[in-house]
Write an enzyme that holds these catalytic residues in place. Structure first.
Site, mmCIF file in Angstrom:
data_model
loop_
_atom_site.group_PDB
_atom_site.id
_atom_site.type_symbol
_atom_site.label_atom_id
_atom_site.label_comp_id
_atom_site.label_asym_id
_atom_site.label_seq_id
_atom_site.Cartn_x
_atom_site.Cartn_y
_atom_site.Cartn_z
ATOM 1 N N ASN A 78 0.881 -1.169 0.000
ATOM 2 C CA ASN A 78 0.000 0.000 0.000
ATOM 3 C C ASN A 78 0.918 1.219 0.000
ATOM 4 O O ASN A 78 1.464 1.587 1.030
ATOM 5 C CB ASN A 78 -0.872 -0.034 1.276
ATOM 6 C CG ASN A 78 -1.688 1.244 1.452
ATOM 7 O OD1 ASN A 78 -1.786 2.055 0.521
ATOM 8 N ND2 ASN A 78 -2.254 1.421 2.626
ATOM 9 N N LYS B 187 0.283 4.277 -0.367
ATOM 10 C CA LYS B 187 -0.296 5.518 0.184
ATOM 11 C C LYS B 187 0.055 6.693 -0.745
ATOM 12 O O LYS B 187 0.158 6.505 -1.948
ATOM 13 C CB LYS B 187 0.213 5.746 1.604
ATOM 14 C CG LYS B 187 0.072 4.488 2.473
ATOM 15 C CD LYS B 187 0.221 4.749 3.920
ATOM 16 C CE LYS B 187 0.101 3.433 4.666
ATOM 17 N NZ LYS B 187 -0.119 3.587 6.069
ATOM 18 N N HIS C 182 -9.764 1.625 4.667
ATOM 19 C CA HIS C 182 -8.501 1.855 5.385
ATOM 20 C C HIS C 182 -8.725 2.879 6.503
ATOM 21 O O HIS C 182 -9.478 3.833 6.330
ATOM 22 C CB HIS C 182 -7.422 2.351 4.413
ATOM 23 C CG HIS C 182 -6.051 2.286 5.016
ATOM 24 N ND1 HIS C 182 -5.627 3.205 5.944
ATOM 25 C CD2 HIS C 182 -5.048 1.397 4.868
ATOM 26 C CE1 HIS C 182 -4.401 2.884 6.332
ATOM 27 N NE2 HIS C 182 -4.021 1.790 5.692
ATOM 28 N N GLU D 244 -7.010 5.241 7.547
ATOM 29 C CA GLU D 244 -6.682 6.630 7.193
ATOM 30 C C GLU D 244 -7.854 7.300 6.477
ATOM 31 O O GLU D 244 -8.015 8.520 6.534
ATOM 32 C CB GLU D 244 -5.392 6.658 6.348
ATOM 33 C CG GLU D 244 -4.177 6.399 7.224
ATOM 34 C CD GLU D 244 -2.973 5.812 6.493
ATOM 35 O OE1 GLU D 244 -2.932 5.826 5.250
ATOM 36 O OE2 GLU D 244 -2.064 5.321 7.197
ATOM 37 N N GLU E 259 -5.999 -4.651 10.351
ATOM 38 C CA GLU E 259 -4.953 -3.663 10.605
ATOM 39 C C GLU E 259 -5.283 -2.903 11.885
ATOM 40 O O GLU E 259 -6.090 -1.951 11.861
ATOM 41 C CB GLU E 259 -4.888 -2.650 9.459
ATOM 42 C CG GLU E 259 -4.513 -3.234 8.123
ATOM 43 C CD GLU E 259 -3.869 -2.196 7.213
ATOM 44 O OE1 GLU E 259 -2.740 -2.415 6.790
ATOM 45 O OE2 GLU E 259 -4.492 -1.150 6.953
ATOM 46 N N GLY F 182 2.138 2.270 10.961
ATOM 47 C CA GLY F 182 3.211 3.258 10.933
ATOM 48 C C GLY F 182 3.869 3.549 12.276
ATOM 49 O O GLY F 182 4.668 4.475 12.387
ATOM 50 N N SER G 125 2.876 -1.969 10.416
ATOM 51 C CA SER G 125 4.313 -1.999 10.755
ATOM 52 C C SER G 125 5.023 -3.298 10.381
ATOM 53 O O SER G 125 5.983 -3.688 11.046
ATOM 54 C CB SER G 125 4.516 -1.701 12.249
ATOM 55 O OG SER G 125 4.154 -0.375 12.529
HETATM 56 P P1 PGA Z 1 2.477 0.398 7.625
HETATM 57 O O1 PGA Z 1 1.057 0.648 6.958
HETATM 58 O O2 PGA Z 1 3.014 -0.908 7.104
HETATM 59 O O3 PGA Z 1 3.315 1.567 7.193
HETATM 60 O O4 PGA Z 1 2.284 0.360 9.099
HETATM 61 C C1 PGA Z 1 0.156 -0.393 6.713
HETATM 62 C C2 PGA Z 1 -1.089 0.152 6.067
HETATM 63 O O5 PGA Z 1 -1.466 1.290 6.344
HETATM 64 O O6 PGA Z 1 -1.733 -0.530 5.256
#
Ligand code: PGA
Length: 253
Positions: free
Chosen positions: A11, A13, A101, A103, A170, A176, A214
């Site tokens: 992903n 982003k 997601h 976010e 998640e 993150g 992460s």
């Molecule tokens: P990350 O993000 O691996 O940077 O923690 C995962 C995600 O948001 O899908």
């Protein structure tokens, strides 16, 4: 409860431009060689919309699929400034789309709105990577199961084609942050999701459930020991070909 096929989904982003083709080419070259030894992995890269057509036409790959990271809840063309529909994504070369997601949930997406998006994506013949997960506050209050149970119930209709939906668990607090759940917590949560899904939607098979949050080339060894995990949704580490390839290699070590 375990699926043989393991997913490694990047992903990206808000990352990348046309010069990022070199990253995806390196991953593609790795996958071409890797596939000869291992046929049980599937690599998908979910990239910004502006790169979907560019990557899929330049790469024309049968080892990497391209996906998008969200779509509009509106199905047809209309006065929706800045929006892109599921069918527009499909036509530009995407085969998958991430929906729900955290976010995007932070920006106001409700379970109901996400359900509409899933419906549109399936109708447009996109496969859906549907994200669920609890916040730190909800975890502290021991609400993990009720939160993710609710997200599943409220966004997936019984009529949806379940073969086209992949769940990504998640935990929001893990995205993150470098923090990951404990092994026994993960096993419990994955069993909970798989059993609940099967019961709610009366499916014959257990759903595919990925872990996201992460994931890196160090902690992947721990995750690889949990057979209930069917793959990974990888954010930050998927923006580097080396880190992403390392994760796949270490998973199978
Ligand atoms: P990350 O993000 O691996 O940077 O923690 C995962 C995600 O948001 O899908």
């Amino acid at each position: 409860m375990t699926n043989k096929l393991k997913y490694f989904i990047g992903n990206w982003k808000m990352f990348g431009d046309f010069s990022s083709l070199k990253i995806i080419k390196r991953i593609n070259n790795f996958c071409l060689k890797f596939r000869k030894k291992n046929k049980n992995s599937k690599v998908i890269l979910c990239v910004p919309n502006i790169l979907i057509n560019f990557f899929s036409s330049k790469l024309n790959s049968d080892v990497i699929s391209i996906g998008a990271q969200n779509c509009s809840h509106n199905k047809n063309y209309g006065p929706f400034t800045g929006s892109v529909s599921a069918s527009m994504l499909k036509k530009s070369g995407a085969n998958y789309v991430i929906l729900g997601h955290s976010e995007n949930r932070f920006e106001g997406e409700s379970n109901k709105l996400i359900m509409q998006k899933i419906e549109n994506a399936l109708e447009a013949n996109l496969k859906v990577i549907f994200c669920i997960g609890e916040t730190q506050k909800q975890k502290n209050k021991c609400q993990t199961f009720s939160v993710i149970g609710n997200q599943l119930k409220k966004s997936i209709k019984k009529s949806f084609d379940k073969n086209k939906i992949i769940i990504a668990y998640e935990p929001v607090w893990s995205i993150g942050s470098g923090k990951i759940p404990k092994k026994n917590e993960l096993i419990k949560t994955f069993k909970f999701i798989k059993n609940l899904y099967k019961k709610l939607f009366k499916t014959k098979k257990y759903p595919k459930v990925l872990y996201g949050g992460s994931v890196n080339n160090k902690n992947i060894t721990l995750f690889s020991k949990i057979s209930e995990i069917d793959g990974f949704l990888i954010g930050g580490a998927s923006q580097s070909s080396k880190k992403f390839i390392d994760i796949i290699k270490k998973y199978y070590k």
